[in-house]
Design a protein around this motif. Structure first.
Motif, PDB file in Angstrom:
ATOM      1  N   UNK A 282     -10.094   3.895  -8.267  1.00 44.66           N
ATOM      2  CA  UNK A 282     -10.145   5.337  -8.478  1.00 44.66           C
ATOM      3  C   UNK A 282     -10.382   5.637  -9.941  1.00 44.66           C
TER       4      UNK A 282
ATOM      5  N   UNK B 200      -8.736   8.992 -14.784  1.00 41.57           N
ATOM      6  CA  UNK B 200      -8.718  10.204 -15.615  1.00 41.57           C
ATOM      7  C   UNK B 200      -8.888  11.469 -14.810  1.00 41.57           C
ATOM      8  N   UNK B 201      -9.300  11.311 -13.560  1.00 37.78           N
ATOM      9  CA  UNK B 201      -9.415  12.512 -12.736  1.00 37.78           C
ATOM     10  C   UNK B 201      -8.096  12.860 -12.077  1.00 37.78           C
ATOM     11  N   UNK B 202      -7.113  12.006 -12.219  1.00 38.77           N
ATOM     12  CA  UNK B 202      -5.829  12.279 -11.578  1.00 38.77           C
ATOM     13  C   UNK B 202      -4.847  12.833 -12.603  1.00 38.77           C
ATOM     14  N   UNK B 203      -3.609  12.975 -12.147  1.00 39.41           N
ATOM     15  CA  UNK B 203      -2.592  13.524 -13.045  1.00 39.41           C
ATOM     16  C   UNK B 203      -1.931  12.448 -13.876  1.00 39.41           C
ATOM     17  N   UNK B 204      -2.370  11.191 -13.745  1.00 38.92           N
ATOM     18  CA  UNK B 204      -1.619  10.128 -14.433  1.00 38.92           C
ATOM     19  C   UNK B 204      -1.698  10.166 -15.944  1.00 38.92           C
TER      20      UNK B 204
ATOM     21  N   UNK C 270       0.838  -1.198   0.000  1.00 41.21           N
ATOM     22  CA  UNK C 270       0.000   0.000   0.000  1.00 41.21           C
ATOM     23  C   UNK C 270       0.873   1.247   0.000  1.00 41.21           C
ATOM     24  N   UNK C 271       1.923   1.223   0.811  1.00 40.19           N
ATOM     25  CA  UNK C 271       2.727   2.444   0.876  1.00 40.19           C
ATOM     26  C   UNK C 271       3.508   2.667  -0.399  1.00 40.19           C
TER      27      UNK C 271
ATOM     28  N   UNK D 158       5.187  11.804 -25.518  1.00 42.04           N
ATOM     29  CA  UNK D 158       5.624  12.965 -26.303  1.00 42.04           C
ATOM     30  C   UNK D 158       7.141  13.097 -26.232  1.00 42.04           C
TER      31      UNK D 158
ATOM     32  N   UNK E  23      -1.718  12.708 -17.764  1.00 36.96           N
ATOM     33  CA  UNK E  23      -0.744  13.728 -18.172  1.00 36.96           C
ATOM     34  C   UNK E  23       0.659  13.144 -18.204  1.00 36.96           C
ATOM     35  N   UNK E  24       0.994  12.334 -17.168  1.00 35.09           N
ATOM     36  CA  UNK E  24       2.333  11.749 -17.136  1.00 35.09           C
ATOM     37  C   UNK E  24       2.555  10.826 -18.311  1.00 35.09           C
TER      38      UNK E  24
ATOM     39  N   UNK F 134       9.793  13.187 -29.332  1.00 34.47           N
ATOM     40  CA  UNK F 134      10.734  14.294 -29.512  1.00 34.47           C
ATOM     41  C   UNK F 134      12.171  13.786 -29.517  1.00 34.47           C
TER      42      UNK F 134
ATOM     43  N   UNK G 151       1.032  10.829 -21.240  1.00 31.99           N
ATOM     44  CA  UNK G 151       1.186  11.599 -22.472  1.00 31.99           C
ATOM     45  C   UNK G 151       2.568  12.209 -22.558  1.00 31.99           C
ATOM     46  N   UNK G 152       2.995  12.753 -21.407  1.00 34.03           N
ATOM     47  CA  UNK G 152       4.299  13.416 -21.415  1.00 34.03           C
ATOM     48  C   UNK G 152       5.395  12.440 -21.783  1.00 34.03           C
TER      49      UNK G 152
END
Lengths: 299, 554
Positions: free
Chosen positions: B474, B477-481, B452-453, B490, B483-484, B494, B486-487
């Motif tokens: 959970x 899509x409501x979290x920041x994951x 868990x930790x 990307x 975005x990570x 690049x 995609x980043x």
């Protein structure tokens, strides 16, 4: 060619061995003896500078093998002394001097009786200093037979248990080290393990009975737990009765749970911050600007 | 000399056999003569790419060279110098080992006997050869060229290159037939000759010779002992900007270190060398990435290792190097398992990359032990995992993935825990212990707390009731994951772009036409700037004017 002073070196080595062989047992070794041993070690190192056949120069000589064996034993003794003195930097230096003897020269010199002990101590030191990459790489260099030796299997077992998270097993294993030389480092590991276990408990439990918490962290009593919490986790709250609605100040959940709670003192952990839920605005903006920059550059 | 009815077995490649040949296919001696002419043209025009092309052609025909033909070719081309004598001696020794060449019937039958005879002797060397000489894709088209040029006279200028090329062919034949010691001696002679001559046009050939020497040394068991020499070759190559030998030398040093399991020195070497490693040969880049991936995986940096190994797989050549790709794939699978990612099923069917392609049966067969391991890990079944590991132990040792697989026990347990958390809303620790094969409920409790930790499962523990309570899943899509994720992707794209730009090579003289226009444009700009400045100065009336006049008087 000047005569190589192997006899003198051997004599110094013998006197060192007399001291270090008593490290393993719990015989008391006084400070003056340790200081004397350190002085002997210094003398031995000076004698070693007169040996021509040591790496990296390795001039071939009739007594080359003997010189290299003596040098290897000398550095092993240096490791043992460093461990006894609790000097991590000296241990690393002595080990790095041993590396060529355990590597390329190992075939010529034959196995070393002290190697499992020294290797085990060095591995434990790496574990304590949290240098896991070096730990794994050094483990790879040991042969199967060496890995089976008790001194080496000890840190390997500790590492395996620590990565699994079975902290109870770690502390159990830590209570029976192969020799008393390991004791100071084991104490350091226990402290690190305790911190880890505390972090895990904080993340997983809402609250724990104080006795259970003390047992989990391998602390002897409830007072010890309070001291530990005061020192490193000031955000833990202690309550003496089952949480009544409104009496608990730091739990976020309103309901205390349908389970019957054991009465008695409990330690209550702060709620874990909802780090995954919020989408931070500024990093998103920064990243998007960066993408726009890159696109402009490319297109 | 250039008539196609010369003596010798007509060489018919298997894929050419099915097509109506536009002209008669070349014999081996003719092909080699064409290569020498190409080398000559390369020296004359100072165009290094022609030498690279010759090496690519050499890759095609090396399996089909018969020693008798090569012997003849050597005698007629190198002459009687000592290099020629050494080559001839080697070839004569090799001829004894070679299986008898089949009688050459014309037409399509030739393909299969030629294949089977060369395949039996090159079976041992196939894995090695494909390891050593990765081809660039689309080279098939080049090899079908039937040159209708007039023969180019061979001058003394290109003599060292031609001698080196023939020496390479000879060493290659020896290697193919399993004569590793003579091959190594011959290749190391070539390398020393190249070092002394220090001609830039020799660089690709010298690089190839170095690679062959390293391969032969490995077969002879003393690659690690060559490290000092290889490092000094690397130094020389860096000074001379010889990118081929530079990359090959570093890769051979790393390979030797990994053979001795000296991961710490290898890590330090990689750190120092990585910034200046020449990237123009993708074959060498891929080897370097694999070495780096292995070192990182042993040092328990699994995300870094995963990145290196996947990149190595993507950049590996499409049609050759199958042994290498299998090995990288195996390591990649184990590292992904250690990260907690279960590889996709298509990977085990032998399809490299998820964009489709033909399943490769040999790859699928090689990956079978790893498929069994992955299934055990996915099920979270510790007993099955241990049994599987013991059963395939020797194969894992050969692939040097055994240390990594031994660390997988924790992953198995975690994955089992994951399944339990998803299946149950609340489950006692004793039950967890029995499901996962652990020793006690206390063990299970600690393991769950750690999981868990670490964020592997989302649940809560209740010590009083002795159970684990799973939290609701959970909404990702409501979290920041996202975005990570995609980043990461990307950034990967690049990086590809940056690498491609860095690796671009232009033929010399590509921009000559544009240079005149560029100069003109620059001149115009300068004039305009001067004009603008002049306007500025005269634009401000008043004091400035008077000062100017004063200055002019003086």
């Amino acid at each position: 060619m000047a005569a190589v002073p192997t006899d003198k070196a051997n004599a110094l080595l013998a006197s060192l061995r007399a001291v270090t062989s008593r490290f393993d047992s719990s015989a008391v070794v006084g400070d003056e003896e340790l200081a004397a041993a350190a002085a002997t070690m210094r003398d031995l190192r000076m004698v070693l500078t007169e040996f021509p056949s040591l790496p990296p120069t390795s001039v071939p000589h009739a007594s080359a093998v003997e010189q290299q064996t003596i040098a290897r034993s000398a550095f092993e003794q240096a490791c043992l002394l460093a461990v006894r003195a609790g000097d991590g930097a000296a241990l690393e230096r002595a080990w790095s001097q041993l590396v060529p003897f355990y590597g390329d020269l190992a075939r010529a010199l034959g196995p070393s009786a002290d190697k499992p002990r020294v290797a085990g101590l060095y591995l434990l030191h790496l574990l304590v200093s949290d240098k896991l990459a070096e730990f794994h790489c050094e483990m790879e260099l040991l042969s199967e037979a060496e890995r089976a030796a008790a001194s080496v299997a000890f840190p390997a077992l500790l590492e395996a248990r620590m990565t699994e998270g079975a902290y109870n097993r770690v502390l159990e294993a830590a209570s029976s080290p192969p020799s008393s030389l390991f004791a100071p480092m084991v104490a350091a590991i226990s402290a690190a393990v305790r911190d880890d276990a505390a972090r895990c408990a904080q993340a997983s439990y809402r609250s724990l009975p104080v006795d259970a918490a003390a047992a989990m962290l391998h602390l002897p009593s409830a007072t010890a737990l309070r001291e530990y919490a005061a020192a490193s986790h000031p955000d833990w709250k202690f309550e003496s009765a089952p949480a009544a609605a409104g009496a608990a100040s730091s739990t976020t959940a309103a309901a205390a749970g349908p389970a019957p709670r054991k009465a008695g003192p409990r330690v209550v952990f702060p709620a874990s911050s909802a780090s995954l839920d919020a989408i931070p605005a500024v990093p998103v903006i920064e990243r998007t600007l960066q993408y726009a920059n890159d696109m402009e550059r490319i297109v | 000399m250039s008539s196609s009815a010369a003596a010798g077995a007509p060489k018919v490649k298997p894929d050419e056999a099915s097509k109506p040949a536009p002209a008669a296919p070349l014999t081996v001696p003719e092909t080699l003569k064409y290569h020498l002419e190409l080398i000559e043209r390369s020296i004359a025009s100072k165009d290094p790419s022609l030498v690279q092309r010759v090496l690519r052609y050499a890759n095609h025909i090396r399996k089909h060279i018969r020693t008798a033909e090569l012997l003849e070719f050597v005698s007629s081309n190198i002459g009687n110098g000592e290099a020629g004598a050494a080559a001839r001696a080697l070839l004569e020794a090799a001829a004894a080992l070679e299986p008898a060449a089949p009688a050459p019937p014309a037409g399509t039958d030739d393909a299969s006997p030629a294949q089977s005879s060369s395949s039996s002797s090159s079976a041992a060397a196939a894995a090695a050869a494909s390891d050593a000489k990765a081809e660039k894709p689309a080279a098939d088209a080049d090899a079908k060229d039937v040159p209708k040029r007039k023969p180019v006279p061979l001058t003394a200028d290109s003599a060292p290159e031609r001698a080196m090329y023939i020496g390479l062919l000879v060493a290659g034949v020896a290697a193919r037939l399993g004569m590793w010691e003579p091959a190594e001696r011959h290749a190391s002679d070539l390398v020393q000759a190249a070092l002394q001559l220090s001609r830039r046009t020799l660089d690709p050939l010298a690089g190839r010779a170095l690679q062959l020497m390293g391969l032969a040394a490995e077969r002879n068991g003393h690659l690690p002992a060559l490290q000092p020499m290889l490092l000094s070759i690397h130094r020389t190559a860096s000074l001379r900007h010889d990118t081929c030998s530079q990359a090959v030398a570093i890769n051979l040093v790393l390979r030797g270190m990994l053979l001795q399991r000296r991961y710490l020195p290898a890590a330090r070497l990689i750190e120092h060398v990585e910034a200046t490693l020449p990237l123009d040969s993708s074959a060498q880049l891929v080897r370097f990435l694999f070495a780096k991936g292995r070192v990182l995986s042993i040092s328990a940096d699994y995300p870094g290792a995963d990145a290196c190994l996947t990149q190595a797989l993507r950049k590996a050549p499409a049609s050759t190097g199958t042994g290498f790709k299998q090995l990288v794939q195996k390591h990649s699978i184990v590292v992904q398992l250690l990260r907690g990612i279960v590889p996709e099923r298509v990977v085990f069917a032998g399809i490299a990359g998820s964009d489709g392609g033909d399943p490769d049966k040999r790859m699928a067969a090689a990956l079978l032990p790893y498929l069994a391991l992955t299934q055990a890990v996915r099920r979270g079944d510790v007993e099955a995992f241990t049994a599987c590991m013991e059963a395939h132990r020797s194969q894992l040792e050969k692939d040097s993935t055994l240390p990594l697989v031994q660390r997988l026990r924790r992953t198995v347990i975690r994955s089992g825990l994951n399944k339990i958390t998803r299946a149950y809303s609340a489950i006692g620790f004793a039950d967890i212990a029995s499901l996962l094969g652990l020793d006690s409920a206390m063990d299970a409790e600690f393991l769950c707390a750690k999981a868990i930790s670490d964020g592997v499962i989302r649940a809560e523990l209740d010590h009083d009731r002795g159970c684990l309570i799973a939290s609701a899943a959970e909404d990702v899509y409501a979290t920041a994951r996202p975005k990570e994720e995609f980043h990461r992707r990307i950034e990967f794209c690049l990086d590809i772009h940056t690498d491609a730009v860095k690796a671009m090579r232009y033929p010399p003289g590509a921009f000559k036409k544009d240079e005149a226009a560029l100069m003109e444009a620059r001149q115009r700009e300068d004039e305009e700037a001067a004009f603008a400045k002049a306007i500025e100065e005269h634009d401000v009336f008043g004091e400035e004017d008077e000062e100017d006049e004063d200055e002019m008087d003086m």
